[in-house]
Design a protein around this motif. Structure first.
Motif, PDB file in Angstrom:
ATOM      1  N   UNK A  61       1.421   3.953  -2.992  1.00  0.00           N
ATOM      2  CA  UNK A  61       1.114   5.368  -2.760  1.00  0.00           C
ATOM      3  C   UNK A  61       2.303   6.239  -3.167  1.00  0.00           C
ATOM      4  N   UNK A  76       2.740  10.769   2.916  1.00  0.00           N
ATOM      5  CA  UNK A  76       3.672   9.665   2.632  1.00  0.00           C
ATOM      6  C   UNK A  76       4.740   9.478   3.708  1.00  0.00           C
ATOM      7  N   UNK A  77       5.337  10.600   4.135  1.00  0.00           N
ATOM      8  CA  UNK A  77       6.392  10.480   5.149  1.00  0.00           C
ATOM      9  C   UNK A  77       5.824   9.850   6.414  1.00  0.00           C
ATOM     10  N   UNK A 136       3.208   7.921   6.649  1.00  0.00           N
ATOM     11  CA  UNK A 136       2.875   6.506   6.400  1.00  0.00           C
ATOM     12  C   UNK A 136       4.110   5.621   6.574  1.00  0.00           C
ATOM     13  N   UNK A 137       5.237   6.092   6.049  1.00  0.00           N
ATOM     14  CA  UNK A 137       6.469   5.299   6.183  1.00  0.00           C
ATOM     15  C   UNK A 137       6.888   5.229   7.649  1.00  0.00           C
ATOM     16  N   UNK A 175       5.282   0.204  13.522  1.00  0.00           N
ATOM     17  CA  UNK A 175       4.297  -0.880  13.598  1.00  0.00           C
ATOM     18  C   UNK A 175       4.983  -2.169  14.094  1.00  0.00           C
ATOM     19  N   UNK A 176       4.489  -2.764  15.186  1.00  0.00           N
ATOM     20  CA  UNK A 176       5.118  -3.979  15.707  1.00  0.00           C
ATOM     21  C   UNK A 176       5.164  -5.125  14.689  1.00  0.00           C
ATOM     22  N   UNK A 177       4.249  -5.078  13.714  1.00  0.00           N
ATOM     23  CA  UNK A 177       4.264  -6.117  12.679  1.00  0.00           C
ATOM     24  C   UNK A 177       5.600  -6.154  11.945  1.00  0.00           C
ATOM     25  N   UNK A 178       6.237  -4.980  11.837  1.00  0.00           N
ATOM     26  CA  UNK A 178       7.472  -4.881  11.069  1.00  0.00           C
ATOM     27  C   UNK A 178       8.715  -5.025  11.940  1.00  0.00           C
ATOM     28  N   UNK A 179       8.508  -5.315  13.216  1.00  0.00           N
ATOM     29  CA  UNK A 179       9.647  -5.483  14.111  1.00  0.00           C
ATOM     30  C   UNK A 179      10.260  -6.873  13.891  1.00  0.00           C
ATOM     31  N   UNK A 219      12.124   7.834   0.284  1.00  0.00           N
ATOM     32  CA  UNK A 219      10.964   7.131   0.867  1.00  0.00           C
ATOM     33  C   UNK A 219      10.998   5.642   0.535  1.00  0.00           C
ATOM     34  N   UNK A 262       0.834  -1.200   0.000  1.00  0.00           N
ATOM     35  CA  UNK A 262       0.000   0.000   0.000  1.00  0.00           C
ATOM     36  C   UNK A 262       0.873   1.257   0.000  1.00  0.00           C
ATOM     37  N   UNK A 318      -7.207  -0.765   2.199  1.00  0.00           N
ATOM     38  CA  UNK A 318      -7.647   0.635   2.105  1.00  0.00           C
ATOM     39  C   UNK A 318      -8.399   0.882   0.794  1.00  0.00           C
ATOM     40  N   UNK A 353      -0.095  12.484  -1.208  1.00  0.00           N
ATOM     41  CA  UNK A 353       1.314  12.893  -1.192  1.00  0.00           C
ATOM     42  C   UNK A 353       1.746  13.391   0.189  1.00  0.00           C
ATOM     43  N   UNK A 365      12.547  -0.868   6.263  1.00  0.00           N
ATOM     44  CA  UNK A 365      11.550  -1.283   7.263  1.00  0.00           C
ATOM     45  C   UNK A 365      11.005  -2.674   6.919  1.00  0.00           C
ATOM     46  N   UNK A 393       4.854   2.690   9.532  1.00  0.00           N
ATOM     47  CA  UNK A 393       5.296   1.310   9.311  1.00  0.00           C
ATOM     48  C   UNK A 393       6.505   0.997  10.189  1.00  0.00           C
ATOM     49  N   UNK A 394       7.391   1.988  10.303  1.00  0.00           N
ATOM     50  CA  UNK A 394       8.595   1.796  11.120  1.00  0.00           C
ATOM     51  C   UNK A 394       8.259   1.547  12.581  1.00  0.00           C
ATOM     52  N   UNK A 436      -5.403   5.241  -2.132  1.00  0.00           N
ATOM     53  CA  UNK A 436      -3.973   5.370  -1.823  1.00  0.00           C
ATOM     54  C   UNK A 436      -3.759   6.552  -0.890  1.00  0.00           C
ATOM     55  N   UNK A 437      -2.632   6.555  -0.209  1.00  0.00           N
ATOM     56  CA  UNK A 437      -2.318   7.674   0.684  1.00  0.00           C
ATOM     57  C   UNK A 437      -1.944   8.897  -0.156  1.00  0.00           C
TER      58      UNK A 437
END
Lengths: 217, 337
Positions: free
Chosen positions: A183, B304-305, B307-308, B314-318, A200, A179, B295, B301, A207, B311-312, B298-299
């Motif tokens: 985007x 965007x920062x 959103x990234x 988000x425990x899912x990405x740990x 980005x 996603x 979703x 413009x 990540x 994710x950083x 899309x997110x």
């Protein structure tokens, strides 16, 4: 790796609930979430209960562990089946029949705070003394979770278990990652060489790579 | 089955389109297993009465019955009797100095449209029809049957390419030689390799292979959407505006991904222009916008920062705190107390 063998109350190397003299009075009971407490187990009211108890009182894992660390109650009841969220269940376990995540809370209770573990596995129970190996504790938790399935409709947390499965988490991660990647690509379609787009995408790749890093026991 | 008889059945069944009551008898007859959720989804996404979906599947069944077991001559006669396509835009395919990718979604009578167009173009220019092997997608067996019936003679100028590594290499080689490749971008083998495109009110997963293939071979893309014509079994097609693919040198995979994304977005916009309002005819309609966790947009413009960053955090990405491999671990349960 230590092996667990059949014995009356303990693992075969002689360590037991009364074996080492340091852990005799502290026990953590691992119980499934169901409408009625299994017989022969202590009441949640007389213990610290981590997770949502039968009376719906709730103590989250972090808060429960803090309380245990501060007061060292003699009896702790924990519901491992409720600990599925990636924030608390982040120990990846691979077995022949299960690849998923469990919480490290039982390991901490057993090895850091000196609790013997009394683990419900259907009509049997696994008892692990203080300072059991990580593998033994994890194995006990996995057996517990697998045994919960035998409760059928009586298992109130059956529907949340998907979130601990490695493949499900991989799909969720992948969807979130795609996603954001989509985007970014859509936003920079007219300017693909923009430095901010590259930055980005590089951050995103870093990540996404994190989740696949592994620290092996 | 006789073409006229099939046409007449389709015409006689027109009132079915207005039926908005679920009929398990019809579903059984059409071999169309639908759940209650499917029915609710169809009504919401298509805006049509459920009968329109039944009527469409009746048409598909009649076409399959008419073609199944038919001789090559009879199949050609069926196509000739049902094809209402205006082929004047197809001249660009014949005149192109480079290879061309014809991108066509699984919409309406797409098999008939592809076959009829391939028959025409193949007379003057080599055509490769690219699709997943029936080994991985059983529904595509009908392609193999149809093509072996109509195009087994090399003089037909039409070849079948399955979606394998060898098939991909053959398609790229053909495009570089100036051949025409038919491809269906609304299907994917591996969702993890897809990107998300705004399409008919939801995000649609699609692979970027069509764009990447065009970029690598300096081919252009012809969007094409099959249409149902009239009240019988007739079909037509709408040719979208040709899509040129930037061939200037790109710096690295990230730039390529963005450029390919932009191209695919144009492809799906072209599809949407022709398909919006008749999504009931789309093979993927039961899946489209179905995933409530996906979703809808899309997110933007400006987000965007953030959103990234999310994710950083988000425990899912740990990374796992610990990995414990218990395969082969010989534990045993102690007896109950």
């Amino acid at each position: 790796m230590a092996m667990l063998e059949s014995a009356d109350l303990c693992v075969p190397d002689g360590r037991g609930l009364d074996g080492d003299g340091t852990s005799t009075d502290r026990v953590a009971y691992l119980l499934p979430t169901q409408l009625q407490r299994p017989s022969h187990y202590p009441s949640e009211k007389s213990s610290v209960c981590i997770g949502r108890g039968i009376d719906n009182a709730s103590l989250c894992a972090a808060k429960g562990l803090r309380m245990v660390g501060e007061t060292l109650p003699s009896c702790v009841v924990i519901h491992p089946d409720q600990l599925t969220d990636p924030a608390v269940a982040n120990v990846l376990v691979q077995t022949d029949e299960f690849e998923g995540y469990i919480s490290p809370i039982e390991i901490l209770l057993n090895r850091k705070y000196g609790y013997a573990l009394d683990i419900w596995v259907g009509d049997q129970r696994i008892k692990l003394p203080v300072n059991s190996s990580v593998e033994e504790v994890v194995w006990g938790v996995v057996r517990h979770l697998i045994s919960c399935r035998t409760l059928g409709d009586g298992w109130l947390e059956a529907h949340t278990q998907r979130l601990r499965m490695a493949k499900v988490r991989e799909r969720l991660r992948d969807r979130k990652g795609r996603f954001v990647a989509s985007s970014i690509a859509a936003a920079f379609a007219m300017e693909p060489s923009a430095p901010s787009a590259q930055r980005l995408l590089q951050d995103l790749a870093r990540i996404r790579g994190l989740a696949t890093m592994r620290v092996t026991a | 089955m006789n073409v006229r008889f099939a046409q007449m059945l389709t015409w006689l069944a027109q009132p079915l389109k207005a039926l908005d009551v679920r009929s398990q008898t019809i579903e059984r007859w059409l071999e169309l297993p639908l759940s209650c959720d499917d029915v609710a989804h169809l009504r919401e996404r298509t805006g049509c009465a459920l009968g329109a979906y039944y009527h469409w599947y009746l048409q598909k069944m009649l076409v399959a019955t008419a073609i199944k077991g038919a001789s090559a001559d009879r199949a050609r006669a069926f196509l000739a009797a049902t094809d209402r396509t205006d082929y004047s835009p197809a001249q660009a395919l014949l005149d192109s100095p480079t290879g061309v990718i014809v991108a066509i979604p699984h919409h309406a009578h797409y098999i008939l449209t592809m076959t009829a167009l391939a028959m025409r173009v193949g007379k003057t220019r080599k055509v490769n029809v690219f699709y997943a092997s029936p080994k991985t997608n059983q529904g595509n067996a009908v392609f193999d049957q149809l093509h072996s019936m109509l195009f087994s003679d090399p003089a037909s100028g039409v070849d079948v390419i399955h979606n394998t590594r060898q098939g991909l290499a053959k398609a790229i080689k053909g495009l570089k030689r100036g051949e025409v490749v038919f491809i269906m971008p609304d299907a994917y083998a591996d969702v993890a390799a897809t990107m998300m495109y705004p399409f008919c009110g939801a995000l649609q997963n699609a692979m970027q292979g069509t764009a990447a293939m065009a970029r690598k071979t300096e081919a252009w893309i012809q969007p094409l959407v099959s249409k149902v014509e009239g009240n019988g079994l007739a079909f037509g097609a709408r040719f979208g505006a040709p899509i040129e693919v930037p061939s200037n040198a790109l710096d690295g995979e990230d730039q390529e991904r963005i450029v390919d994304y932009a191209v695919m977005r144009k492809v799906f916009s072209a599809f949407e222009e022709s398909m919006a309002g008749e999504l009931v005819l789309w093979q993927n309609i039961l899946q489209h916008g179905r995933d409530t966790k996906m979703p809808a947009h899309l997110a933007p413009f400006d987000d965007l920062t953030r959103e990234v960053e999310h994710l950083g955090l988000d425990p899912l990405f740990r990374a796992p705190d610990l990995v414990v491999d218990l395969r082969g671990f010989g534990g045993a349960v102690t007896r109950s107390a």
